[in-house]
Write a protein that holds these residues in place. Structure first.
Motif, PDB file in Angstrom:
ATOM      1  N   ALA A  59      28.203 -15.224  12.201  1.00 33.03           N
ATOM      2  CA  ALA A  59      29.089 -14.990  13.360  1.00 33.03           C
ATOM      3  C   ALA A  59      29.699 -13.588  13.281  1.00 33.03           C
ATOM      4  N   PHE A  60      30.119 -13.189  12.064  1.00 35.20           N
ATOM      5  CA  PHE A  60      30.715 -11.860  11.877  1.00 35.20           C
ATOM      6  C   PHE A  60      29.682 -10.764  12.174  1.00 35.20           C
ATOM      7  N   ALA A  61      28.457 -10.940  11.657  1.00 35.59           N
ATOM      8  CA  ALA A  61      27.397  -9.943  11.854  1.00 35.59           C
ATOM      9  C   ALA A  61      27.081  -9.764  13.349  1.00 35.59           C
ATOM     10  N   LYS A  62      27.102 -10.877  14.092  1.00 31.83           N
ATOM     11  CA  LYS A  62      26.822 -10.799  15.537  1.00 31.83           C
ATOM     12  C   LYS A  62      27.977 -10.123  16.282  1.00 31.83           C
ATOM     13  N   GLU A  63      29.162 -10.552  15.936  1.00 28.60           N
ATOM     14  CA  GLU A  63      30.375 -10.033  16.601  1.00 28.60           C
ATOM     15  C   GLU A  63      30.529  -8.520  16.399  1.00 28.60           C
ATOM     16  N   ASP A  83      17.090 -16.919   5.018  1.00 26.44           N
ATOM     17  CA  ASP A  83      16.442 -17.803   6.003  1.00 26.44           C
ATOM     18  C   ASP A  83      17.381 -18.027   7.189  1.00 26.44           C
ATOM     19  N   ASP A  84      18.680 -18.266   6.873  1.00 26.88           N
ATOM     20  CA  ASP A  84      19.654 -18.558   7.933  1.00 26.88           C
ATOM     21  C   ASP A  84      19.882 -17.347   8.843  1.00 26.88           C
ATOM     22  N   PHE A  85      20.008 -16.157   8.254  1.00 27.55           N
ATOM     23  CA  PHE A  85      20.189 -14.941   9.053  1.00 27.55           C
ATOM     24  C   PHE A  85      18.952 -14.691   9.925  1.00 27.55           C
ATOM     25  N   LEU A  91      18.677  -9.045  11.123  1.00 28.62           N
ATOM     26  CA  LEU A  91      17.972  -8.368  10.026  1.00 28.62           C
ATOM     27  C   LEU A  91      18.799  -8.476   8.754  1.00 28.62           C
ATOM     28  N   ILE A  92      18.135  -8.807   7.657  1.00 26.50           N
ATOM     29  CA  ILE A  92      18.824  -8.930   6.367  1.00 26.50           C
ATOM     30  C   ILE A  92      17.842  -8.569   5.255  1.00 26.50           C
TER      31      ILE A  92
END
Length: 421
Positions: A59-63, A83-85, A91-92
């Motif tokens: 959520a933080f990465a998207k925001e 896997d989750d990202f 991208l991770i």
């Protein structure tokens, strides 16, 4: 706008990763979740989200419209954070859960080495104490006992005699010293030779090796005392010939990367090989699925290329350009709380680092109380310096430490000694 990057983790390794990323002219902001209070001094922005809280991190990465994230420690990797990202379209940089098993299970790693003819110590895996004891008696000592799963760098016992080996088996298999991690143990022959760490940037079958480093695992001088998460490191390792490193890349790193692709566990991230230079060539002691700590704090200092640009190329499927320093040495010494790696002192006030000129401080187990940094872990910080010779780098580190108040702490006074013989 420059790159906005999220680094996941909180230790000295993550401090070094963040600091190196911030050197890039392409980077505008580096966030670290959860990070530690010492990192703020270098302009790293802390995010109060634990590395286990995948949904909150996503959520933080998207925001924040993060360009890409970088995973420091092994636990989130084995919990499937990559896997989750990826499933969230982000991208991770790091291996997926299936590939990270190369670190998560010593038994799996050994089976992969068997399958792809990667040189390592003779071994057997056990869940039964009696059977393991029989094998120990058959092989004799010295012998190595390893918890199969993660144990924060402390799940390996190099037993000097049979009694020590049997006691380690009893602790792990019967007393569940490391919980589920030691429900299974790997018992292997003791290898003789010089140990070194060889890390590489890996993208599927592509392997880009880094410079060698040597970690100091034991708590006290002359490699005495219990195993720790690492008490210091230096890079490169002068007593390991370039030809031996090239052989390790061809016989160890490349076959494992290729093998993981063939097993549908393709590895992208940092592959760490803990190696030993034996009379019959390099052999594997262990694999990790991420940067080593404290090796990162000295190895990244050797990188001449733009670190952020290297990772950006790897995550966006472009060819990375990777250059390393050709001369000089980097050395780092860990300052730990008295008692570490067992029960240790806490809340030790840290010294004033403002007068430190010739060295870099990487913070690990620290927190802030009333604007004062205090210890919050066993390994508190690392002092790193460089020099044209190993002796010069070492002298700078210990000169810095002589001028700091290290009450309540201890550190090894001989980091780098093997490289000076």
């Amino acid at each position: 706008m420059g790159l906005k990057i999220l680094v996941i983790g909180s230790g000295g390794r993550e401090h070094a990763i963040c600091k190196k990323l911030l050197e890039s002219p392409r980077v505008s902001t580096v966030f670290c979740a959860p990070g530690n209070a010492g990192m703020k001094r270098d302009g790293i922005q802390l995010v109060p989200i634990a590395e286990t809280e995948h949904h909150a991190l996503i959520a933080f990465a998207k925001e924040q419209t993060i360009d890409w994230s970088f995973v420091g420690p092994e636990v989130p990797l084995l919990n499937g954070i990559v896997d989750d990202f990826a499933a969230a379209g982000l991208l991770i940089f790091g291996p997926k859960k299936a590939a990270a098993l190369i670190e998560g299970s010593k038994d799996f790693a050994k089976k992969m080495m068997d399958l792809y003819d990667v040189p390592t110590a003779a071994y057997q895996t056990f869940t039964d104490f009696e059977q393991a004891q029989v094998y120990v008696k058959k092989l004799g000592a010295p012998i190595v006992i390893k918890a199969d799963g993660l144990a924060a760098g402390k799940g390996v016992v190099v037993a000097e005699n049979e009694a020590e080996a049997i006691s380690a088996l009893d602790e792990m298999l019967n007393n569940h010293k490391f919980g589920a991690s030691s429900g299974k143990v790997v018992v292997e022959e003791f290898l003789v030779g010089e140990e070194f760490s060889l890390m590489a940037f890996v993208r599927n079958q592509e392997v880009y090796p880094m410079v060698t480093a040597q970690d100091h695992k034991r708590a006290f001088e002359q490699d005495r005392g219990p195993n720790t998460g690492g008490m210091g490191a230096y890079a490169p390792v002068p007593q390991i010939a370039d030809e031996l490193v090239a052989e390790a890349v061809e016989t160890i790193l490349k076959p494992i990367a290729k093998g993981l692709v063939e097993q549908e566990r393709a590895f992208s991230g940092i592959l760490y090989a803990g190696l030993i230079a034996t009379e019959s060539g390099p052999k594997v002691i262990e694999f990790n699925a991420r940067f080593g700590d404290p090796e990162t704090q000295v190895v990244l200092q050797r990188l001449e290329s733009d670190f952020a640009e290297v990772i950006d190329a790897l995550v966006t499927n472009r060819q990375p350009e990777i250059r390393w320093k050709k001369s000089g040495f980097h050395l780092g010494t860990v300052i730990a709380a008295n008692g570490y790696p067992e029960a240790y002192e806490k809340q030790i006030p840290l010294p004033d680092f403002s007068a430190v000129k010739d060295a870099t401080i990487y913070f690990a187990g620290v927190e802030e109380q009333k604007e004062q940094l205090v210890s919050a872990g066993g390994r508190i910080y690392l002092v790193e310096a460089s020099g044209e010779t190993l002796q010069e780098a070492q002298a700078k580190v210990y000169r810095t430490l002589d001028n700091l108040d290290t009450s309540g702490c201890f550190y090894r006074k001989d980091i780098g000694f093997k490289g000076m013989k």
